[in-house]
Design an enzyme around this catalytic site. Structure first.
Site, PDB file in Angstrom:
ATOM      1  N   ASP A 222       0.857  -1.187   0.000  1.00 56.71           N
ATOM      2  CA  ASP A 222       0.000   0.000   0.000  1.00 56.71           C
ATOM      3  C   ASP A 222       0.892   1.235   0.000  1.00 56.71           C
ATOM      4  O   ASP A 222       2.115   1.127  -0.012  1.00 56.71           O
ATOM      5  CB  ASP A 222      -0.939  -0.001   1.218  1.00 56.71           C
ATOM      6  CG  ASP A 222      -2.284   0.659   0.906  1.00 56.71           C
ATOM      7  OD1 ASP A 222      -2.274   1.785   0.365  1.00 56.71           O
ATOM      8  OD2 ASP A 222      -3.337   0.059   1.195  1.00 56.71           O
TER       9      ASP A 222
ATOM     10  N   HIS B  88     -12.649  -0.949  -8.351  1.00 55.47           N
ATOM     11  CA  HIS B  88     -13.917  -0.204  -8.503  1.00 55.47           C
ATOM     12  C   HIS B  88     -13.759   1.280  -8.164  1.00 55.47           C
ATOM     13  O   HIS B  88     -14.650   2.077  -8.454  1.00 55.47           O
ATOM     14  CB  HIS B  88     -15.034  -0.855  -7.685  1.00 55.47           C
ATOM     15  CG  HIS B  88     -15.009  -0.569  -6.215  1.00 55.47           C
ATOM     16  ND1 HIS B  88     -16.101  -0.785  -5.411  1.00 55.47           N
ATOM     17  CD2 HIS B  88     -14.020  -0.113  -5.384  1.00 55.47           C
ATOM     18  CE1 HIS B  88     -15.804  -0.447  -4.160  1.00 55.47           C
ATOM     19  NE2 HIS B  88     -14.555  -0.045  -4.123  1.00 55.47           N
TER      20      HIS B  88
END
Length: 360
Positions: A227, A266
């Site tokens: 991340d 998404h």
């Protein structure tokens, strides 16, 4: 003739009722937020039997002048939405409120290994930073772009976290709660999806909760949590299970046999997804590699348990991000352009599905 007129009248009334329900839809969300702030789910679940309104009121923290009438109205809507159950006392004089499967998902803390809560996600979605962008939907349609950037001076959702500890915690806790409920569904239904994988990188893995759970269930896997640097900098240590790596998925992805992405794609437009997927392709071997995507597969005409929530979440993405929920046809196109022409969709008992995609 009279029957046809009655049918038309009934249809008109149903149409009016539907519009009124939509107009007042914000009440559902904000009353849920209110219930969490008052700790009502915790209070109801702390008793072994349904309790009275007065018992709830007496347990609400920091409320010396609580308005019992207002609380009754809040509970009335929560019962109507089946968040709580309603019963009569033995003498029939008082209303009692009990827990449901829905209220269990709104507890502030989980105490059992298999217990999950979406309370942090409700806190995230109702945060003031996320409320204002909804008023920009018409502008989004007219101009493109998303409401969040319009309201917050061009900054994206994730740009606000590094310099704002309060919002950063709300954001991370919200994401972690959805990750937990989804990961548990995958591990309970599709353990085989991780068989034959010796190394797995969780792209956008936040604090590493999902990848650590996967590695605990499949000890043969070398787990990498990937991340942004400011995210992994405060991630907990998973000794012997997971290593944390900081970086930008638009630039590079750590090498692994398989890539895991949960509720990531998404958030991004198609062209961004293609860039990410191409980086995933570069990170895995020529043969034997695969990507495991956990995301919604939209069925706009569907009547499944989660289909309505999926369509509504798609609108939330319009307001808050550059992304969207995708139909299978849309997923197929993005995957092919990103270098993954072969795929299969696995249904799990959750809002999301698992998409296994292969480079060959």
């Amino acid at each position: 003739m009279e029957l046809a007129r009655n049918d038309q009248t009934e249809a008109a009334l149903r149409g009016e009722a539907n519009v009124w329900k939509s107009i007042n839809g914000i009440a559902d969300f904000m009353v849920m937020k209110c219930a969490l702030e008052l700790r009502i789910p915790d209070i109801v679940h702390s008793h072994s039997a349904p309790i009275t309104l007065a018992q709830i009121a007496s347990s609400v923290p920091d409320s010396p002048s609580l308005n019992l009438s207002y609380l009754s109205r809040i509970m009335r809507l929560l019962v109507r939405r089946k968040i709580f159950s309603q019963h009569k006392s033995l003498d029939g004089e008082e209303v009692l409120y009990g827990p449901t499967h829905s209220s269990r998902l709104l507890l502030s803390k989980t105490t059992l290994p298999d217990q999950v809560t979406l309370a942090p996600f409700v806190a995230f979605m109702t945060h003031p930073y996320l409320s204002a962008p909804w008023s920009c939907l018409a502008r989004c349609v007219k101009e493109g772009g998303n409401g969040f950037e319009m309201v917050h001076g061009g900054r994206q959702l994730w740009d606000l976290s590094p310099g704002n500890p309060e919002f950063n915690k709300v954001f991370n806790d919200g994401m972690a709660s959805t990750a937990r409920i989804t990961t548990m569904a995958i591990l309970s239904e599709y353990r085989d999806v991780f068989c034959g994988i010796c190394s797995l990188v969780d792209v956008g893995g936040e604090f590493g909760g999902s990848i650590s759970a996967i590695v605990k269930s499949h000890p043969h896997i070398k787990g990498i949590n990937y991340d942004l640097p400011h995210v992994v900098a405060t991630a907990p240590t998973y000794t012997g299970l997971v290593s944390h790596v900081g970086g930008n998925m638009f630039e590079w992805i750590p090498t692994a046999v398989a890539v895991f992405m949960k509720w990531i794609l998404h958030d991004w437009a198609d062209e961004d997804c293609v860039k990410i997927l191409k980086n995933c392709r570069r990170a895995m071997p020529e043969k034997g590699g695969k990507i495991i995507i956990v995301d919604i597969v939209l069925e706009p005409e569907g009547n499944g348990l989660f289909d309505d929530a999926a369509v509504m979440l798609d609108i939330a993405l319009m307001a808050l991000t550059r992304g969207k929920e995708r139909t299978e046809k849309e997923w197929k196109r993005v995957l092919e352009e990103g270098g993954f022409p072969r795929y299969q969709i696995l249904k799990i008992p959750a809002l999301t599905s698992v998409i296994e995609a292969y480079p060959q």
